[in-house]
Design an enzyme around this catalytic site. Structure first.
Site, PDB file in Angstrom:
ATOM      1  CE  LYS A  45      -4.420  -1.599   1.694  1.00 48.09           C
ATOM      2  NZ  LYS A  45      -4.219  -3.044   1.982  1.00 48.09           N
ATOM      3  CD  GLU A  57     -11.196   5.043   1.562  1.00 49.29           C
ATOM      4  OE1 GLU A  57     -11.194   6.242   1.204  1.00 49.29           O
ATOM      5  OE2 GLU A  57     -10.453   4.171   1.065  1.00 49.29           O
ATOM      6  CB  SER A  79       0.040  -8.107  -1.227  1.00 49.32           C
ATOM      7  OG  SER A  79      -0.772  -8.969  -0.461  1.00 49.32           O
TER       8      SER A  79
END
Ligand SMILES: *Cc1c(COP(=O)(O)O)cnc(C)c1O
Length: 393
Positions: free
Chosen positions: A91, A113, A378
């Site tokens: 991310k 969010e 990931s």
């Protein structure tokens, strides 16, 4: 079709994507698109992003040949090690790209969010790095369930705003963040965390995450002197998978497999939008959505917090209907098996999200003996040990 043409100028990937938003949001999105197109081309922007990706986040990440797992399953398995990045997941690639854009636009305040809190932590991190104010909307239910990430965000100086509307989870937090953005667009940047939402977010996030696939392509060509047979990645909103797939779009010999979460395996409790959903509109874009017969959005459920999302990015919807990628499902118990398998074979503890992709290798390797497979790891699994503990007992 060449991938230069997707999305088209209106933000459509085939029939998917677009901007299904109230008129008040159009101006914000058009401004963002204009600035992104101009700024992302500039050499100075590219240089600065590259600097932070390498010096701060730890890129390039290794493409690790998983010798033991390969022997165990009978295929040549490479792991793209996004788990080694700062904050422990992919991310940060997107957050760094967008925070530089926000800085360029002269914004002073960042909002986002978050569901499980992973994206919130990544946004709080980059906001601190650049000294920008950061406010994170989070469903009140999620604030209670994800105490560790709430604490991380607060330590990083972010304000966590609990949202008490609706189901008090991710989709309600999204609605609040958008309301805030429309009201405060002059000084506020809305930092979206996956390849979802209205145009230009899906393709902007894809571009920032494509560093995963671009690196992997160079690395595999160096190690194997040829392209891989398969790319495998888990799909929540779709950013780590699209980041890996996209740079291989034109390499028709390379098969893409996206692994969705089937949750507990019961039909009403899953997160598999592409496999189990229908075409619909969620958060400003047309894609596949989990909805009931009245078109109401269903709650998603998965053991992996990051896959708990009832929608998926429009580019994946396009890959599905054009058959550029195949989408499969793995349920909670299988994901736990994948988690244990990688931990025990390689001494690498994966996050529960990519554990879905790891488990699927077991199935794939049966049909793909000795083939070259790249799987996107990931994120790392420290955050999930409490959840796994409940299953191991
Ligand atoms: C958030 C997250 C995901 C799911 O998001 P995508 O946008 O589908 O990549 C997957 N893995 C990890 C480790 C995550 O934190």
């Amino acid at each position: 079709m060449s991938n230069k043409k997707i999305p088209d100028s209106r933000g459509y990937f085939g029939e998917f994507g677009g901007k299904y938003v109230p008129e008040t949001l159009w101006a914000c999105l058009l401004e963002l698109e204009g600035v992104y197109k101009e700024v992302s081309r500039q050499a100075s922007f590219k240089k600065e992003l590259k600097f932070y990706l390498s010096e701060y986040a730890g890129r390039p990440t290794p493409l690790y040949f998983a010798k033991n797992l390969s022997k165990h399953l009978g295929a040549k398995i490479y792991l793209k090690r996004e788990d080694l990045l700062h904050t422990g997941a992919h991310k940060i690639n997107n957050s760094l790209g967008q925070i530089l854009l926000a800085k360029h636009m002269g914004k002073r305040r960042i909002i986002a969010e978050t569901g499980a809190g992973q994206h919130g932590v990544s946004v709080a991190t980059v906001s601190r790095l650049f000294g920008l104010n950061c406010e994170i909307y989070m469903g009140a239910e999620d604030v209670l369930r994800q105490k560790a990430n709430v604490l991380r965000m607060r330590v990083l100086g972010a304000k966590v705003i609990p949202v008490c509307n609706g189901s008090k989870t991710l989709k309600d937090a999204c609605s609040e963040a958008i309301r805030d953005w429309v009201t405060n667009v002059g000084d506020t940047y809305y930092l979206l965390g996956s390849t979802v939402g209205p145009h230009p977010y899906p393709y902007m996030v894809r571009d920032f995450q494509s560093v995963i696939g671009s690196e992997a392509k160079k690395q595999i060509l160096k190690k194997e002197k040829k392209l891989p047979n398969y790319l495998v990645a888990c799909v929540g909103g779709g950013s780590n998978s699209m980041g890996l797939f996209h740079p291989f779009f034109k390499e028709k010999s390379v098969k893409f497999i996206g692994v969705e979460a089937a949750g507990s395996g019961l039909n009403s409790f899953n997160s598999a939008s592409l496999t189990k959903g229908e075409i619909g509109v969620l958060q400003g874009a047309k894609s596949f959505v989990l909805q009931d017969k009245f078109g109401q959005i269903k709650e998603a459920h998965s053991v992996a917090p990051g896959l708990d999302y009832p929608g998926v990015g429009p580019e994946h919807a396009f890959y599905k209907v054009t058959k550029r990628a195949e989408y499969v499902t793995v349920d909670d118990r299988q994901a736990i098996k994948g988690f244990k398998m990688l931990s025990q074979q390689e001494g690498i503890i994966p996050a529960l999200e990519p554990s879905h992709a790891i488990y699927y290798l077991k199935e794939l390797a049966k049909a793909a003996k000795n083939k070259i497979i790249i799987v996107c790891l990931s994120g790392r699994g420290d955050k999930d040990l409490d959840i796994v503990n409940q299953y191991i007992k």
